[in-house]
Design a protein around this motif. Sequence first.
Motif, PDB file in Angstrom:
ATOM      1  N   GLU A 111      -8.954   9.151 -14.413  1.00 52.41           N
ATOM      2  CA  GLU A 111      -8.034   8.977 -13.410  1.00 52.41           C
ATOM      3  C   GLU A 111      -7.067   9.430 -14.114  1.00 52.41           C
ATOM      4  OE1 GLU A 111     -10.153   6.668 -11.923  1.00 52.41           O
ATOM      5  OE2 GLU A 111     -10.988   8.239 -11.349  1.00 52.41           O
TER       6      GLU A 111
ATOM      7  N   ILE B 174     -12.010  12.113  -8.208  1.00 51.82           N
ATOM      8  CA  ILE B 174     -10.536  11.578  -7.888  1.00 51.82           C
ATOM      9  C   ILE B 174     -10.297  12.803  -8.963  1.00 51.82           C
ATOM     10  CG2 ILE B 174      -9.468   9.898  -7.553  1.00 51.82           C
ATOM     11  CD1 ILE B 174     -11.962   8.307  -7.029  1.00 51.82           C
TER      12      ILE B 174
ATOM     13  N   ASN C 253     -18.851   4.569  -3.856  1.00 51.27           N
ATOM     14  CA  ASN C 253     -18.684   5.268  -2.911  1.00 51.27           C
ATOM     15  C   ASN C 253     -19.811   6.341  -2.865  1.00 51.27           C
ATOM     16  OD1 ASN C 253     -17.620   7.268  -1.681  1.00 51.27           O
ATOM     17  ND2 ASN C 253     -15.262   7.036  -2.645  1.00 51.27           N
TER      18      ASN C 253
ATOM     19  N   PHE D 104       0.889  -0.997   0.297  1.00 50.00           N
ATOM     20  CA  PHE D 104       0.353   0.155  -0.079  1.00 50.00           C
ATOM     21  C   PHE D 104       0.821   0.881  -0.058  1.00 50.00           C
ATOM     22  CE2 PHE D 104      -2.556   3.436   2.555  1.00 50.00           C
ATOM     23  CZ  PHE D 104      -3.979   3.438   1.205  1.00 50.00           C
ATOM     24  N   ARG D 105       0.621   2.003  -0.654  1.00 46.91           N
ATOM     25  CA  ARG D 105       1.425   3.236  -1.307  1.00 46.91           C
ATOM     26  C   ARG D 105       0.896   4.926  -2.034  1.00 46.91           C
ATOM     27  NH1 ARG D 105       6.632   2.860  -5.350  1.00 46.91           N
ATOM     28  NH2 ARG D 105       4.813   3.213  -6.914  1.00 46.91           N
ATOM     29  N   ASN D 106       0.858   5.513  -1.230  1.00 42.30           N
ATOM     30  CA  ASN D 106       0.274   6.618  -2.258  1.00 42.30           C
ATOM     31  C   ASN D 106      -1.072   6.651  -2.466  1.00 42.30           C
ATOM     32  OD1 ASN D 106       2.829   7.917  -1.836  1.00 42.30           O
ATOM     33  ND2 ASN D 106       3.237   7.346  -4.589  1.00 42.30           N
ATOM     34  N   ASN D 107      -1.736   5.955  -1.006  1.00 43.44           N
ATOM     35  CA  ASN D 107      -3.051   5.732  -0.841  1.00 43.44           C
ATOM     36  C   ASN D 107      -3.526   4.952  -2.361  1.00 43.44           C
ATOM     37  OD1 ASN D 107      -3.550   7.626   1.003  1.00 43.44           O
ATOM     38  ND2 ASN D 107      -3.104   9.572  -0.907  1.00 43.44           N
ATOM     39  N   GLU D 108      -2.548   3.685  -2.245  1.00 41.87           N
ATOM     40  CA  GLU D 108      -3.515   2.903  -3.210  1.00 41.87           C
ATOM     41  C   GLU D 108      -2.096   1.395  -3.444  1.00 41.87           C
ATOM     42  OE1 GLU D 108      -3.171   3.558  -7.931  1.00 41.87           O
ATOM     43  OE2 GLU D 108      -1.383   4.636  -7.989  1.00 41.87           O
ATOM     44  N   ASN D 109      -2.868   0.355  -3.558  1.00 37.89           N
ATOM     45  CA  ASN D 109      -2.325  -0.551  -3.325  1.00 37.89           C
ATOM     46  C   ASN D 109      -1.815  -0.632  -4.845  1.00 37.89           C
ATOM     47  OD1 ASN D 109      -2.911  -1.668  -1.315  1.00 37.89           O
ATOM     48  ND2 ASN D 109      -4.543  -2.906  -1.720  1.00 37.89           N
TER      49      ASN D 109
END
Length: 1180
Positions: free
Chosen positions: A885, A862, A844, A599-604
Motif C-alpha cells: 500500500e 487494497i 480477509n 477512526f478516520r478515512n477507514n483506518e485508525n
Amino acid sequence: MMKVTVTVILFTLAWFGPLADGELFGSSPEEAATKGTLSGDVQNWATLIQNYILELANLGIGRDKTQALFDSANYTFEQKDGDSLMNNVETSLKDYLRRKEVAAKRIASHAIKLHDDYLRSKFENTTIRYKRLRDMPLNLYRDSDIPHTVLPKKISPYFKQEVNHDYSTVKIPDQVPRDSEEIIDAVYYSVELDGVFRQNRKSDQFIRWQYFGTNVGLIRLYPGREWDTNFAGFYNDYDPRIRPWYIAATSGPKDVVIVLDCSASMIGQKFDIAKSVAVTVINTLTKQDAVNIVCARESYWDSVGTWHKFNSKVLGCQKTSLVPATNAHRKDLIEKVTALQAGGTSELEIGFRTAFELLKSPGRAQCQSIIVFVTDGKDIDNEEVRCAPGYYTRSGYVPGPVCRYNWTKVWDLAKEQNQLITPRARIFSFLTVDEGEVFPGNLSCSNNGVMVRLTDGEDLINNMKPYFTYLAQRTMDWPGLWTAPYLDAWGLGVAITYAVPAVSKITGKTIGVAGVDATLEEIEHFLIRYQWGSVYTFIINREGETILHPKLKQSSTLLEDPIFIGIDQLEQDKDHKPEAFSTVERAMRNLEKGRQTIFRNNENVTYYYASAGDEYSFAFVLANSDMVFRRAQEPLDDRQNTQSYWNLLIEYNTTHARTQIKDPVYEILDVRYNDTKYPQLTISYRHSSIFFAPKCHCDPNKYFFDDHLHTKTVDAHKYINEDEPDSGCDGGGQYEKGLRADVKITQPIETYWKGRDFEWIDQIKWTYVGMRSGVFRTYPGHRSTRLYDPTTRAWFKRAKNAPRKTVISNAYMDSAGVGKIITISQAVFEGLPLKRQAECLKRNPTGPWEGGCECTQDKDCISERCYMSQAPAFANDEHARCATERVEAVTSLDMLFKDFFDQTVNIMQSTDPAPAKGCDMKYTCPNMKEMCQTRCYLFDNEGFILTDADFVNASSLDEKKYREVSLGKKEGEIMKELVYLHKLFVRKEQVDFQGTCTITAYTPKVTLSGIPMIPEEQDDYYKFKGPIPAFSNSYGCIQDVVNYWANETVLGETGMITGNISGPCMSGFYYVTALPKTNLFLLVIENWKRERGQKPYNFNCKITQSLVTSGAFRIINGTCSAKEGGDGQRKTKCPLMRNESLINVTCDYNTAMQAVHRDFYYSLPVVLIVTLMIFFLNPP
C-alpha cells in the motif's frame, strides 16, 4: 465573504438583462436533436492514445524493472513506539526553545546593568563624553547604514546573507536625530552587549538573530549586517519601538478600540491622516491584544432636502465584541479602513457608546483599556449637512438648519461609561489639521489620555510618541513572551521571537527590549527528521491556531506575515468529523500530554501530543500501518553494480576531487557542455547522477550555503559508494540514515536507461526516479538545483495519489531550460513481501487483499495494483500479487510538449473519407453555410487541459497560456454540462489564507535575459542578486481556490458522455471518454463553430467560462472566514502593571475657543433674536 469574479458576473447579469435559453445554462431541446458521427472514432482514438502513452512509459521509464529492484531488496522491520517518539521530540523541542529564552533574558539583564552603570558614571562625570557619533571610534560605533563599519563580512548559512560574527551593528531610525544625547548614550552603553551575544552563540549553535531595541529608537543587532535597501538604493527605515515584539513585551496585553470620525468634515487629507493613524496602531498590535474599529457618523439631510443614509458601524468581523489582533484580523481591519470614505454628520455620541460597549464585551484581554480617537474637532460639517428637513414657503424652499454639535453629551457619556468598565479606558485623541482642539482635548485630558495635533500623515510614529511612550511605561515586570509567527524583516523567513523587557533599577522605566529569534524553517526541518511512512506532524498555539501543518505552505514561500487558521479546519471536515478530534485539540490548547486513537478515512490513526514550552503544542499522527516500518537495506552483494555519481559533474575535474578519488571520474563520465540536445547544460550520457533533497541532510541550511562544491562532491561520492556503516545524523554523519540504500538499489536501472532503443527515444529529454526519502536519480546525469525535492513536485504527488495509473502532467517550462515539456510518471511500490494465500484468505476471505497476496486483477488489491514481479525471488511464482500500500518511489520521463502533441493529433484522424473530420480539420458545417472544425482536447482528472493546438504556438515563456489552463476557460459550455448535468466533475472550493496575488495584470516574459535559469545560475543567485531588491509584482492575499475532481464512474457502461451545445461561445456536438489506465480524458467536439455575440465584446461567453473555471480568486474581506481556533476563549495572563496613577502623561490643549464653543451650540435662533432686538432698540 465576497469573491471578485462573482461580483462581476452578478453585475453583468443585472446590466445586460437575462440571457437567452442555452446561453448560460444549457442547450435547448430543439438543438439537442443534432447527432454526431464520430462516436466510434473517438473510442478508437482514446484506446490508441492510451496505448501510445503506456508503451512510451513502459519502454521509456522501465517501471517494472525499477519495481523489481525494490522487490529484490532486503527490508528490516522497525517497531515504532509513538510514546517514545513524543517524549524525545518534547525534550528536544523544549530545550531548543528554552535556550532562546535563556539567551534573551541574559541580554536583558546585562542591558539593565550596563545602562545603570553608565547612568551612574555619567552622573559622576567619570565617562568619556561624545557630542557626535562620527567622533566615536570603530570599537564603539558600527552602523548598519555605513557599509565600511560592518566589515569584515562573509556569507553565513544560518543567516542566508553576509554578516559579521565578530561585532554587532546599530540601526537608527530616520526620524531620530543621530547626534542626540540619548542616541549617543545608547550606542555607548549597549556596545558591551557584544560579549553576551557571543556567549549566547557559543551556548546555542542554532541561535539566530539576537538584538536589543532601545526606548530611544536605536537597535543593536548581532551578528552585524548591512541594512537592506529599497528600489532607489536607500537604506530602509526601521524603528524597533513600533515592532510587534517590542510593543508586546513592553505594554502587555491590551484592549484597543479605534474611533474614527467619518463625517463629511473629514473629507480629503484629514481622513487620509485618520486612516493612516488607524493602520499604524493596528500594525503595532499582537495576538495577545484585542481590537476593533468604530466608524462614527450619522445620517443627514442636504440643502435641497435629500436624505443621506449613514450609520456608525463596527468594522471588525465581530460586531458586538473585540477580536483578537491576529494576523488575519489585522489584515481584515486594515483592508476595511483603507476602503472607508468620509461622509455623514459629526454626531459621535452613538459611536462612542458603541466603543464602550465593545470594551465591556467578552473575549477581552482585560489588562488595560485604550480608546484611540481621530477627528478634526469641528462642531460643524459643511453647508450641505443639515440636521433637519427643510420646508416650503411662498418664497420657495427653506433648507433645514446647519448641524452644530453639543460635545458635552460625548464628554458626559465618556465619563459615565468609563466608570462601568474595568480597567478604565485611557483616551488618546489625534486632531487632524484643524483648530478644533477643545472637543478631543477635553475628552482625552478628562480620561487620563493625551491629545496630539497632526498636520500631515508623515512620520506618524514620531508624532504619535505620547501613545507609544505610555505603552512602554505601563509594564513593571514581565518575564518575557513568545510572539506570533511573523515574516522576519532581516531575511530569515517566518520566525517567532522571545522578547524580554529591560527595566532600569534606577529610573524604574523601560529602557528597551531584548529579543532572540527562532525560525519556523528550522523547526520544520527538525520535525521532518522524526517522520516516516505516512506519519506527519503539526504545531498549534494556545488559541488553536495552526503554526505548522503539511497542508499549509512552507514558511519559506510566504510573501507576508502568515494568517493561521484553526487546526480543526485542517483535521476535521466541514461537518466537524471526526468529532473525537475536538478532544485532542482541547487537550493540546491546554498544553496537556497524551495520545488518542481516532477512526478516520477507514483506518485508525493515533495522535501523540505534548507541549513545547508555555505557548505551543505539537502532535505526531501515526496510522496503524506506521507502527511497523519497513526500511530497505543496502544490497548484500552489489559487486556487479557500477559506481554512482554525484550531480555536480564538473566538480570531478577539480584538484581536490582528483586527489581524493582514485578513479578518473571526470573522464569516466565523459562530461559534455552545451550539447545540441541540452544547450548551456553540463551532462553525461554515460551515467546517471544522484542528488539529495535538502531534507536528506542533517543540517539543510549548512548544506544550502556551502559553496565548497568540490568538497561537497567528494563527500557525497564517497558516501554513496562506500561500504562503511551508514551512521546517519544521530551517529555524527552528514546525511539521514538509509539514503545509500536507495542509491544502491536503483543503480542497475541506469543500464536499462542507457540501452533503450525504440521509436520515440530521441524525444525523451530526462528520465528519473525520485524516492520518498528525497534521493533523486536522473539520466542523462546533470546538476539539480540545491532546493530541489522530488517529493514536493507535482509529478511525484499525482503519481503517489493515483498509484495504479500512469499519470501525465500539464505542459510546463523545464527548470533546466530545455523548453516546454510534459512529464509521464508511474508509482513504484515498497518491495513485495511473499505471503501464503491461506494466510491472506484467513485475514480477509473476500478481499481486497494486502500487499503480497495473490490476485488476478487490480480491484482484488487494497493498493489497486496487481502485477507479476520480475524480481529473481519471484521467478518461479506463477501468480500475480498485490502491490504493497505504500509508494516507495515515482519514476518518470520528460519529453517536449510539441512532440507529444503531434503524435496524439496524428492518431486522431477520421476513418470517414467524406468529409474528413480528424482533429483540427476544417469542413463545411451541417447548415452548408459556414465552416466548422473538429476540436480535440486531452484533459486530466482535475479539469486542466493537456493538449490544445493553441499551446503549441504559445511562447514557452508565457506559461499562463499553457500551464494548468482550465477546460472551463476554453470550452465553458461543455465544462458546465460536465459539472452540472452529467456530474463528471465535482466542484471543490476552499479558502487559501496564504495565497499570492499580483499588483498589475499578468504579462508574459519576453526574454530570459537576467533571469537565472540553469541550476548553476539559480544556486548562485543569492550571492549575485545585488543590494537593491528586484521588483516584485506579487503580494500575499486571501483567495478562494476552486478545483474540480473527476468521477469516472458516471461514464457508465458505454464509457462515453455525449451532448449537443449551442451557447454564447460555441456550438457543436461533443464526446467525452476516459483513458482509464491514465489520469486523462479525451474531449472531441464535432462541428465546432465559434459563436459571435451581438455586442462587440461577448460578455455572455465570458460569464459562462468564469462560472466553471478552476483557479484562485482574491476574496474581499476574506479574513472573516479565518475561524478562530477552538472555542474562541482567550487565555490571557496580565503582567505586573505599573499603577495608573504613577504614570504621568502631559495633556493640554488650546482652550481659547472653549467659551465660544460651549455658549453657541445650536445658537442660530439666539443670534437672530439678539440682532432683531438691537435693530428695534437702535433704529437707523
